[in-house]
Design a protein around this motif. Structure first.
Motif, PDB file in Angstrom:
ATOM      1  N   ILE A 161     -10.225  13.992   6.888  1.00  0.00           N
ATOM      2  CA  ILE A 161     -10.133  12.554   6.639  1.00  0.00           C
ATOM      3  C   ILE A 161     -10.691  12.249   5.255  1.00  0.00           C
ATOM      4  O   ILE A 161     -11.861  12.514   4.970  1.00  0.00           O
ATOM      5  CB  ILE A 161     -10.903  11.764   7.714  1.00  0.00           C
ATOM      6  N   ASP A 162      -9.848  11.731   4.409  1.00  0.00           N
ATOM      7  CA  ASP A 162     -10.203  11.401   3.027  1.00  0.00           C
ATOM      8  C   ASP A 162     -10.653   9.939   2.984  1.00  0.00           C
ATOM      9  O   ASP A 162      -9.833   9.015   2.933  1.00  0.00           O
ATOM     10  CB  ASP A 162      -8.971  11.629   2.138  1.00  0.00           C
ATOM     11  N   ASP A 163     -11.969   9.735   3.020  1.00  0.00           N
ATOM     12  CA  ASP A 163     -12.534   8.392   3.122  1.00  0.00           C
ATOM     13  C   ASP A 163     -12.710   7.787   1.731  1.00  0.00           C
ATOM     14  O   ASP A 163     -13.692   8.040   1.035  1.00  0.00           O
ATOM     15  CB  ASP A 163     -13.872   8.466   3.863  1.00  0.00           C
ATOM     16  N   ALA A 164     -11.745   6.963   1.346  1.00  0.00           N
ATOM     17  CA  ALA A 164     -11.770   6.308   0.030  1.00  0.00           C
ATOM     18  C   ALA A 164     -12.276   4.885   0.125  1.00  0.00           C
ATOM     19  O   ALA A 164     -12.004   4.066  -0.762  1.00  0.00           O
ATOM     20  CB  ALA A 164     -10.377   6.335  -0.586  1.00  0.00           C
ATOM     21  N   ALA A 165     -13.042   4.570   1.182  1.00  0.00           N
ATOM     22  CA  ALA A 165     -13.509   3.204   1.396  1.00  0.00           C
ATOM     23  C   ALA A 165     -14.253   2.661   0.179  1.00  0.00           C
ATOM     24  O   ALA A 165     -14.082   1.508  -0.207  1.00  0.00           O
ATOM     25  CB  ALA A 165     -14.399   3.143   2.634  1.00  0.00           C
ATOM     26  N   GLN A 166     -15.103   3.494  -0.439  1.00  0.00           N
ATOM     27  CA  GLN A 166     -15.893   3.049  -1.585  1.00  0.00           C
ATOM     28  C   GLN A 166     -15.195   3.294  -2.914  1.00  0.00           C
ATOM     29  O   GLN A 166     -15.717   2.881  -3.955  1.00  0.00           O
ATOM     30  CB  GLN A 166     -17.238   3.774  -1.604  1.00  0.00           C
ATOM     31  N   SER A 167     -14.067   3.978  -2.907  1.00  0.00           N
ATOM     32  CA  SER A 167     -13.530   4.473  -4.175  1.00  0.00           C
ATOM     33  C   SER A 167     -12.028   4.301  -4.336  1.00  0.00           C
ATOM     34  O   SER A 167     -11.414   4.981  -5.157  1.00  0.00           O
ATOM     35  CB  SER A 167     -13.878   5.971  -4.323  1.00  0.00           C
ATOM     36  N   PHE A 168     -11.422   3.408  -3.562  1.00  0.00           N
ATOM     37  CA  PHE A 168      -9.979   3.277  -3.703  1.00  0.00           C
ATOM     38  C   PHE A 168      -9.627   2.795  -5.113  1.00  0.00           C
ATOM     39  O   PHE A 168     -10.201   1.837  -5.627  1.00  0.00           O
ATOM     40  CB  PHE A 168      -9.406   2.310  -2.669  1.00  0.00           C
ATOM     41  N   GLY A 169      -8.685   3.469  -5.715  1.00  0.00           N
ATOM     42  CA  GLY A 169      -8.315   3.217  -7.111  1.00  0.00           C
ATOM     43  C   GLY A 169      -8.761   4.350  -8.013  1.00  0.00           C
ATOM     44  O   GLY A 169      -8.220   4.535  -9.108  1.00  0.00           O
ATOM     45  N   ALA A 170      -9.769   5.117  -7.567  1.00  0.00           N
ATOM     46  CA  ALA A 170     -10.202   6.296  -8.328  1.00  0.00           C
ATOM     47  C   ALA A 170      -9.156   7.402  -8.187  1.00  0.00           C
ATOM     48  O   ALA A 170      -8.399   7.446  -7.212  1.00  0.00           O
ATOM     49  CB  ALA A 170     -11.553   6.776  -7.816  1.00  0.00           C
ATOM     50  N   ARG A 171      -9.158   8.300  -9.160  1.00  0.00           N
ATOM     51  CA  ARG A 171      -8.182   9.388  -9.148  1.00  0.00           C
ATOM     52  C   ARG A 171      -8.867  10.735  -9.348  1.00  0.00           C
ATOM     53  O   ARG A 171      -9.834  10.841 -10.102  1.00  0.00           O
ATOM     54  CB  ARG A 171      -7.124   9.179 -10.234  1.00  0.00           C
ATOM     55  N   LEU A 172      -8.326  11.724  -8.689  1.00  0.00           N
ATOM     56  CA  LEU A 172      -8.785  13.102  -8.813  1.00  0.00           C
ATOM     57  C   LEU A 172      -7.581  13.965  -9.147  1.00  0.00           C
ATOM     58  O   LEU A 172      -6.608  14.011  -8.376  1.00  0.00           O
ATOM     59  CB  LEU A 172      -9.431  13.557  -7.495  1.00  0.00           C
ATOM     60  N   ASN A 173      -7.635  14.625 -10.317  1.00  0.00           N
ATOM     61  CA  ASN A 173      -6.479  15.395 -10.801  1.00  0.00           C
ATOM     62  C   ASN A 173      -5.223  14.528 -10.860  1.00  0.00           C
ATOM     63  O   ASN A 173      -4.115  14.977 -10.551  1.00  0.00           O
ATOM     64  CB  ASN A 173      -6.232  16.617  -9.913  1.00  0.00           C
ATOM     65  N   GLY A 174      -5.414  13.270 -11.247  1.00  0.00           N
ATOM     66  CA  GLY A 174      -4.292  12.354 -11.387  1.00  0.00           C
ATOM     67  C   GLY A 174      -3.797  11.756 -10.094  1.00  0.00           C
ATOM     68  O   GLY A 174      -2.852  10.964 -10.097  1.00  0.00           O
ATOM     69  N   LYS A 175      -4.437  12.093  -8.972  1.00  0.00           N
ATOM     70  CA  LYS A 175      -3.978  11.662  -7.652  1.00  0.00           C
ATOM     71  C   LYS A 175      -4.991  10.699  -7.046  1.00  0.00           C
ATOM     72  O   LYS A 175      -6.194  10.937  -7.104  1.00  0.00           O
ATOM     73  CB  LYS A 175      -3.802  12.894  -6.758  1.00  0.00           C
ATOM     74  N   LEU A 176      -4.516   9.613  -6.475  1.00  0.00           N
ATOM     75  CA  LEU A 176      -5.401   8.618  -5.880  1.00  0.00           C
ATOM     76  C   LEU A 176      -6.248   9.226  -4.768  1.00  0.00           C
ATOM     77  O   LEU A 176      -5.731   9.949  -3.907  1.00  0.00           O
ATOM     78  CB  LEU A 176      -4.591   7.466  -5.284  1.00  0.00           C
ATOM     79  N   VAL A 177      -7.554   8.940  -4.765  1.00  0.00           N
ATOM     80  CA  VAL A 177      -8.354   9.334  -3.615  1.00  0.00           C
ATOM     81  C   VAL A 177      -7.906   8.489  -2.427  1.00  0.00           C
ATOM     82  O   VAL A 177      -7.485   7.345  -2.578  1.00  0.00           O
ATOM     83  CB  VAL A 177      -9.872   9.176  -3.878  1.00  0.00           C
ATOM     84  N   GLY A 178      -7.979   9.090  -1.266  1.00  0.00           N
ATOM     85  CA  GLY A 178      -7.412   8.482  -0.069  1.00  0.00           C
ATOM     86  C   GLY A 178      -6.067   9.082   0.276  1.00  0.00           C
ATOM     87  O   GLY A 178      -5.557   8.874   1.384  1.00  0.00           O
ATOM     88  N   ILE A 237       0.841  -1.207   0.000  1.00  0.00           N
ATOM     89  CA  ILE A 237       0.000   0.000   0.000  1.00  0.00           C
ATOM     90  C   ILE A 237       0.873   1.254   0.000  1.00  0.00           C
ATOM     91  O   ILE A 237       0.530   2.261  -0.646  1.00  0.00           O
ATOM     92  CB  ILE A 237      -0.958  -0.005   1.201  1.00  0.00           C
ATOM     93  N   LYS A 238       1.993   1.220   0.701  1.00  0.00           N
ATOM     94  CA  LYS A 238       2.929   2.360   0.681  1.00  0.00           C
ATOM     95  C   LYS A 238       3.408   2.624  -0.742  1.00  0.00           C
ATOM     96  O   LYS A 238       3.480   3.771  -1.189  1.00  0.00           O
ATOM     97  CB  LYS A 238       4.126   2.085   1.594  1.00  0.00           C
ATOM     98  N   LYS A 239       3.741   1.553  -1.474  1.00  0.00           N
ATOM     99  CA  LYS A 239       4.193   1.703  -2.859  1.00  0.00           C
ATOM    100  C   LYS A 239       3.065   2.241  -3.741  1.00  0.00           C
ATOM    101  O   LYS A 239       3.292   3.074  -4.625  1.00  0.00           O
ATOM    102  CB  LYS A 239       4.683   0.366  -3.402  1.00  0.00           C
ATOM    103  N   LYS A 240       1.858   1.760  -3.514  1.00  0.00           N
ATOM    104  CA  LYS A 240       0.711   2.154  -4.340  1.00  0.00           C
ATOM    105  C   LYS A 240       0.335   3.607  -4.119  1.00  0.00           C
ATOM    106  O   LYS A 240       0.016   4.333  -5.072  1.00  0.00           O
ATOM    107  CB  LYS A 240      -0.482   1.252  -3.997  1.00  0.00           C
TER     108      LYS A 240
END
Length: 432
Positions: free
Chosen positions: A172-189, A59-62
């Motif tokens: 707190i950036d809650d990406a529980a439902q959306s991990f893998g999505a990106r906003l402005n090229g940056k991973l949510v969470g 997860i650190k790498k991701k």
């Protein structure tokens, strides 16, 4: 006697109908995930083991975040972030009413008071409304990204910076439902002070529970390390693992039997006020799910595109999509769910839609009930109105697009959706 036999026949029909071809929210587990569970159980390493540290490194790498902490659920990850941020009695936390209730449970467990915000057209927290709710008592904001669609947390963070209050509020950036999505090229969470990843049901990655908190805030990370956490008893985690296998992964064959066996699976989780560490079996599953995350997201996004095209080209008079369909090039929607509103002028069109899909073997369940409408969360009619939330929540249904069922079943699903619209159009014309 006739009534008695009719009742038996109806119950029998209902029993067999629940053998859905595509049941609700089934984990996309293949052979690798089943073997991971088998080896954890066989070796006795259901709770303890090395898989957690391996998952944290991946997860650190991701995410590019230097600190990753594992917990028993996404709810406990949020609770840990709040406690590490010294959020408690006398403090207020802003969160949307339209999201998973476990978010509110975490806030209540922290001792803080919830301030509910409204949602926008994309079902994500309304940034403008959040900004009107901020006062000196507000110490944290929880921002969930709903249904795989990134919300405007970047706009919120910039506004907090402009007001010179960014350091005073835990974001707190809650990406529980959306991990893998990106906003402005940056991973949510990866926005805000702490990001939340969940392995619960209906998420982009699924285990038998588990959640992660990620951060690059050194002070917050040190306080997380000092938090007192517990481990779930092995027997309780074993029961939960069996439950997930039997009644979630193999739901297609076991759902009708659940009413007879549910007493065997009571109290699978720990106490709401206790923070439990991540279990080894969930980390093992998380590693397998992370490895094929991009493949699963690709399936979701392709199915979303297919439904977008179908509805916008042929069904737009019957089915309404979110206003936020066309996304900026730097925004990636990963479609955890595909919410729509049925616009036909008929009685209970949402229930008719669910019944129609159920008749063809697709199990649907209702989306979220607004938390402020649930008792014991302290919302009063004199509080800030949540007009958008209250106007749409009971009109929403969703179309399943999860990667666990194959393309042939998805094509059948598309035909069922189109047949429903055709049928209801005919009914509406006949009535007029």
């Amino acid at each position: 006697m006739k009534y008695f036999f009719e009742k038996i026949i109806n119950r029998t029909r209902r029993f067999f109908r629940e053998f859905y071809k595509v049941p609700y929210c089934v984990p996309a587990w293949g052979l690798a995930e089943h073997l991971a569970i088998f080896f954890c159980v066989l070796s006795g390493r259901i709770v303890h083991g090395k898989k957690c540290l391996q998952l944290y490194e991946q997860i650190k790498k991701k995410t590019g975040k230097p600190h990753v902490f594992g917990f028993n659920s996404g709810r406990e990850a949020i609770l840990a972030a709040l406690r590490a941020g010294n959020i408690g009695d006398g403090d207020k936390v802003i969160m949307p009413s339209y999201c998973c209730e476990t978010v509110a449970q975490a806030v209540v467990a922290s001792g803080a008071t919830i301030v509910f915000c409204d949602i926008g057209d994309d079902y994500n927290p309304d940034v403008e409304h959040i900004l009107t709710l901020i006062n000196p008592e507000v110490k944290a904001i929880i921002f969930p990204h709903m249904f795989g669609n990134p919300g405007h947390i970047d706009v919120l963070e910039n506004e907090l910076i402009k007001r010179n209050i960014r350091s005073e509020i835990l974001l707190i950036d809650d990406a529980a439902q959306s991990f893998g999505a990106r906003l402005n090229g940056k991973l949510v969470g990866t926005f805000g002070d702490a990001g939340i990843i969940s392995f619960g049901p209906g998420k982009t990655m699924t285990a038998t529970g588990g959640g992660l908190m990620i951060t690059d805030n050194e002070d917050l990370a040190k306080r997380i390390e000092c938090l007192l956490t517990s481990l779930l008893p092995v027997w309780k985690k074993f029961r939960k693992t069996v439950y997930w296998l039997v009644f979630r992964r193999w739901r297609r064959f076991t759902l009708p039997f659940y009413p007879f066996l549910k007493f065997c699976f009571k109290d699978l989780n720990g106490k709401n006020e206790t923070i439990y560490s991540m279990c080894n079996v969930d980390a093992a599953l998380g590693l397998k799910q992370l490895k094929k995350l991009d493949t699963m997201l690709h399936i979701r996004m392709e199915r979303k595109k297919t439904l977008d095209t179908l509805i916008l080209s042929r069904l737009s008079d019957c089915i309404i999509l979110s206003a936020d369909i066309v996304h900026h090039d730097a925004t990636l929607h990963v479609a955890t769910k595909y919410p729509v509103m049925i616009s036909l002028d008929s009685n209970n069109p949402q229930n008719k839609f669910k019944e129609h899909l159920a008749d063809h073997g697709f199990e649907l369940q209702n989306l979220y009930t607004p938390i402020h409408l649930i008792k014991n969360y302290g919302y009063k009619k004199t509080d800030s109105p949540l007009s958008r939330t209250e106007n749409i929540w009971d009109k929403l249904v969703h179309i399943p697009i999860e990667p666990y069922f194959n393309d042939m079943m998805f094509q059948l699903l598309c035909r069922c959706v189109e047949d429903f619209a055709t049928k209801e159009r005919g009914n509406s014309n006949a009535l007029s």
